[in-house]
Design an enzyme around this catalytic site. Structure first.
Site, short mmCIF file in Angstrom:
data_model
loop_
_atom_site.label_atom_id
_atom_site.label_comp_id
_atom_site.label_asym_id
_atom_site.label_seq_id
_atom_site.Cartn_x
_atom_site.Cartn_y
_atom_site.Cartn_z
N THR A 60 0.88 -1.13 0.06
CA THR A 60 0.16 0.05 0.02
C THR A 60 0.83 1.02 -0.22
O THR A 60 1.70 1.38 0.85
CB THR A 60 -1.09 -0.08 1.18
N ASP A 106 -0.21 4.21 0.33
CA ASP A 106 -0.49 4.84 1.34
C ASP A 106 0.04 4.85 2.78
O ASP A 106 -0.16 5.68 3.64
CB ASP A 106 -2.15 4.87 1.61
N MET A 166 -1.61 10.92 -3.24
CA MET A 166 -2.42 9.74 -2.64
C MET A 166 -2.81 9.69 -1.21
O MET A 166 -2.13 10.35 -0.82
CB MET A 166 -1.72 8.31 -3.22
N GLU A 221 -5.92 12.51 -1.57
CA GLU A 221 -7.19 12.28 -2.39
C GLU A 221 -8.47 12.20 -1.56
O GLU A 221 -9.72 12.27 -2.13
CB GLU A 221 -6.96 11.32 -3.55
P1 ATP Z 1 -5.16 -1.10 -3.35
O1 ATP Z 1 -4.27 -0.54 -2.13
O2 ATP Z 1 -4.41 -0.84 -4.82
O3 ATP Z 1 -6.64 -0.65 -3.27
P2 ATP Z 1 -6.12 -3.77 -2.70
O4 ATP Z 1 -5.73 -4.93 -2.43
O5 ATP Z 1 -6.91 -3.08 -1.79
O6 ATP Z 1 -4.92 -2.83 -3.24
P3 ATP Z 1 -8.61 -4.17 -4.31
O7 ATP Z 1 -8.95 -3.83 -5.71
O8 ATP Z 1 -9.34 -3.45 -3.16
O9 ATP Z 1 -7.02 -3.72 -3.88
O10 ATP Z 1 -8.59 -5.70 -4.18
C1 ATP Z 1 -7.82 -6.62 -4.71
C2 ATP Z 1 -8.37 -8.02 -5.01
O11 ATP Z 1 -8.80 -8.63 -3.87
C3 ATP Z 1 -9.57 -7.91 -5.94
O12 ATP Z 1 -9.17 -8.94 -7.13
C4 ATP Z 1 -10.77 -8.36 -5.10
O13 ATP Z 1 -11.80 -9.11 -6.04
C5 ATP Z 1 -10.19 -8.91 -4.09
N1 ATP Z 1 -10.92 -8.79 -2.77
C6 ATP Z 1 -11.17 -7.53 -2.23
N2 ATP Z 1 -11.93 -7.51 -1.11
C7 ATP Z 1 -12.02 -8.95 -0.93
C8 ATP Z 1 -12.62 -9.86 0.27
N3 ATP Z 1 -13.13 -8.88 1.26
N4 ATP Z 1 -12.65 -11.08 0.07
C9 ATP Z 1 -12.00 -11.84 -0.90
N5 ATP Z 1 -11.50 -11.21 -1.96
C10 ATP Z 1 -11.37 -9.62 -2.04
#
Ligand code: ATP
Ligand code: MG
Length: 464
Positions: free
Chosen positions: A234, A236, A279, A335
């Site tokens: 992350t 952030d 960000m 943001e």
């Molecule tokens: P970023 O910091 O870039 O947002 P992130 O890991 O939070 O990173 P997301 O797009 O929110 O990015 O999620 C990444 C992946 O995790 C996606 O493929 C999404 O479908 C899956 N995902 C998100 N939340 C869940 C959950 N609660 N259970 C299972 N899979 C999840």
């Protein structure tokens, strides 16, 4: 105290023997040969050269909190336990173990990167591959384009080796590609079973880790001997309990370039105002650190601290004051700040994250409108460096962090831990159970010394 007992239980990291008590262990294939010289004065009680192995003991712990508050009103004091201002909390130390729970020849390891881009992804991929090879693993694959790669038949697994990854850290992005959304957890585990994957390394943010923990739980339910290990990504820096996450340092460094451009534009214009959006969806760490580092910011706005744009104590009247007294001004806005001023879009991305309104554009428009309205000349320039920053390659300090995190992810998987994530905590490298670090985003504490230091450096008043 009861709190300490709860804490011990909460931070225990899950191990495959919790569900598969008969899982067999083997002597590690990861060899440690060095021995720290011990002066003869201190040699008593130390292991002999023959006994020395240098592996991490499963009972080794790292102190999570070391601060002593003499009063709950001290800046930044977190009174978790109201009776106790002296907290000692311990978490598991990361690193290679003497006993491993997977024979390298039986391992098929997969790496997947999900969510948005972040500097250092390639560094982590690279180090996971290299460390797996050192253990003796031959079958190492990348899953293309995030979790989607588990279900999309048109996307083939990418074979990985030291040769493939040797120079990937020299460029930003992810060798494997990223995506949001994708298949259900049970489809992912079906696909892992079919492919014979028994080690999964998951690089991503909160959403990705929620997914990784669900995959770990589904594997437990099916009684599969699989290690699922996360590496928090992350930009952030909003992961609980960690000193910092990879990519953050690079982001702050790059953000300074954008701030410097905004400063030069503002400073060279008659009554120039530079606005930089950085960000930080729920946490203002990048904006705060970049403001502190650059020394060129007059107003720093973050999601954690409410502010008014209009009115006698609003941002806009302070901007007018700055133009009158200094001739120019630079604003840095995260943001996720000031979302109350924006019309709710009520849209979500493929992963279910709420799409935020654009506070940077809003501020630019409001600032122009305000100065036009009062007939006061102002030259407003707006910079959004987000995607330029995300695509950067990691700087030196992030490169080192990524290398250690990648190595520790592999050590954790071989040690038989699953449902864990790796991090740095009080300068030591540790394993956390995933749910503890994704319970909520880590945010800037408006009562912390760091935020007060930031306000001292910008000289901004309270905007409420
Ligand atoms: P970023 O910091 O870039 O947002 P992130 O890991 O939070 O990173 P997301 O797009 O929110 O990015 O999620 C990444 C992946 O995790 C996606 O493929 C999404 O479908 C899956 N995902 C998100 N939340 C869940 C959950 N609660 N259970 C299972 N899979 C999840
Ligand atoms: Mg996210």
């Amino acid at each position: 105290s009861k709190y300490e007992l709860d804490f011990e239980a909460r931070f225990n990291i899950p191990h495959i023997t919790d569900v598969l008590p008969d899982a067999v262990s083997y002597p590690s294939t990861f060899c440690l040969k060095m021995r720290t010289p011990v002066s003869p004065d201190f040699a008593e009680g130390y292991p002999s050269d023959e006994e020395w192995h240098g592996y991490i003991n499963n009972n080794d712990r790292v102190l999570l909190k070391v601060i002593r508050y003499s009063s709950p009103t001290s800046a930044g004091a977190e009174c978790i336990d109201p009776d106790c201002t002296w907290l000692e909390q311990w978490v598991h130390r990361a690193g290679p173990r003497e006993k491993i729970y997977f024979k390298p020849e039986d391992v098929k390891a997969a790496i997947v990167t999900c969510g948005g881009l972040c500097p250092g992804l390639n560094d982590v991929i690279r180090q996971i591959v290299i460390t797996l090879e050192i253990y003796g693993v031959k079958k190492i694959f990348g899953i293309p384009f995030g979790y989607r790669g588990f279900s999309d038949k048109s996307l083939a697994e990418m074979p990985l080796s030291r040769k493939v990854v040797q120079n990937i850290h020299l460029s930003g992005g992810s060798l494997l590609g990223v995506s949001r959304g994708g298949p259900s957890v049970s489809d992912i585990v079906d696909s892992m079973e079919k492919r014979g994957i028994n080690m999964l390394f998951v690089l991503g943010g909160n959403g990705t880790h929620a997914g990784a923990n669900a995959i770990h739980e589904e594997c437990n339910k099916r009684r599969l001997k699989v290690a699922v290990v996360g590496v928090p990504k992350t930009i952030d820096n909003d992961i609980l309990l960690m000193d910092k996450t990879f990519g953050f340092d690079t982001a702050v460094e790059e953000a300074q370039r954008a701030i410097n451009s905004a400063y030069i534009e503002a400073h060279s214009a008659y009554h120039g105002i530079g606005i930089v959006k950085l960000m930080g969806r729920s946490s203002g760490f990048i904006a705060m650190q970049a403001s502190l580092a650059s020394g060129q910011i007059d107003i720093c706005l973050i999601p954690e601290v409410p502010f008014n744009l209009h009115g006698p104590h609003g941002v806009l009247s302070h901007l007018k004051y700055l133009l009158e007294t200094k001739g120019s001004a630079v604003v840095c806005v995260a943001e996720g700040a000031g979302q109350d001023f924006l019309e709710k879009i009520n849209a979500k991305d493929a992963s279910g994250n709420i799409i935020l309104g654009d506070i940077g554009v809003h501020m630019q428009q409001e600032t122009k409108k305000y100065f036009k309205g009062i007939g006061f000349p102002a030259d407003v320039k707006y910079i959004d460096p987000t995607y330029m920053i995300r695509a950067c390659r990691a700087n030196a300090s992030d490169g080192i962090l990524c290398t250690v995190l990648g190595q520790n992810a592999v050590h954790g998987a071989f040690a038989g831990y699953s449902g864990i994530t790796v991090g740095i905590c009080n300068t030591h490298y540790v394993y956390f159970p995933i749910p503890e670090v994704i319970a909520q985003p880590k945010v800037v504490d408006p009562n912390s010394r760091m935020w007060h230091r930031c306000l001292t450096s910008t000289g901004q008043p309270d905007f409420v």
